[in-house]
Write a protein that holds these residues in place. Structure first.
Motif, PDB file in Angstrom:
ATOM      1  N   GLU A   1     171.336  65.433 -84.786  1.00 38.92           N
ATOM      2  CA  GLU A   1     171.580  64.041 -84.380  1.00 38.92           C
ATOM      3  C   GLU A   1     171.461  63.913 -82.860  1.00 38.92           C
ATOM      4  O   GLU A   1     170.826  62.987 -82.341  1.00 38.92           O
TER       5      GLU A   1
ATOM      6  N   GLN B   1     169.776  65.933 -80.911  1.00 40.43           N
ATOM      7  CA  GLN B   1     168.368  66.148 -80.556  1.00 40.43           C
ATOM      8  C   GLN B   1     167.552  64.866 -80.760  1.00 40.43           C
ATOM      9  O   GLN B   1     166.706  64.530 -79.936  1.00 40.43           O
ATOM     10  N   ILE B   2     167.823  64.161 -81.846  1.00 41.77           N
ATOM     11  CA  ILE B   2     167.107  62.912 -82.124  1.00 41.77           C
ATOM     12  C   ILE B   2     167.379  61.887 -81.025  1.00 41.77           C
ATOM     13  O   ILE B   2     166.470  61.220 -80.527  1.00 41.77           O
ATOM     14  N   ARG B   3     168.641  61.795 -80.619  1.00 37.05           N
ATOM     15  CA  ARG B   3     168.969  60.867 -79.512  1.00 37.05           C
ATOM     16  C   ARG B   3     168.212  61.265 -78.249  1.00 37.05           C
ATOM     17  O   ARG B   3     167.727  60.400 -77.512  1.00 37.05           O
TER      18      ARG B   3
ATOM     19  N   ILE C   1     160.540  67.167 -81.588  1.00 33.76           N
ATOM     20  CA  ILE C   1     160.526  66.727 -82.990  1.00 33.76           C
ATOM     21  C   ILE C   1     160.312  67.931 -83.901  1.00 33.76           C
ATOM     22  O   ILE C   1     160.952  68.044 -84.951  1.00 33.76           O
TER      23      ILE C   1
ATOM     24  N   VAL D   1     163.524  69.748 -84.360  1.00 30.08           N
ATOM     25  CA  VAL D   1     164.409  69.069 -85.311  1.00 30.08           C
ATOM     26  C   VAL D   1     163.961  69.353 -86.746  1.00 30.08           C
ATOM     27  O   VAL D   1     164.776  69.627 -87.625  1.00 30.08           O
TER      28      VAL D   1
END
Length: 86
Positions: free
Chosen positions: A15, A17-19, A38, A41
């Motif tokens: 989460e 990493q996505i942010r 990406i 992730v």
């Protein structure tokens, strides 16, 4: 199935990493860096899926063996889950 703290920690890390990836996109950073993050992730998600399937499979096999039943169906279902996840 009980999802332990390690599994939840992995998801929280993803989460974050996505942010970070969204922030990189907003800052218009180089596409190589964005794609690299990406990919990281995706790799983390794959490892989390494998861990969940493995733990579940182990528990199911133990239960099936204790009940004197065949475990081959459980293994087949686990493989199907892993294949579907890709």
């Amino acid at each position: 199935m009980i999802y332990d703290g390690d599994m939840k920690k992995r998801l929280k890390r993803m989460e974050g990493q996505i942010r970070g990836i969204l922030r990189m996109m907003e800052e218009e950073q180089d596409c190589k860096d964005v794609v690299s993050q990406i990919s990281a992730v995706r790799s983390a998600a794959d490892k989390t899926i494998a861990t969940i399937v493995a733990v579940n499979l182990e528990n199911c096999i133990l239960e099936e063996k204790e009940a004197g039943r065949d475990t081959s169906k459980m293994v087949k279902q686990a493989v199907e889950l892993l294949v579907k996840s890709r």
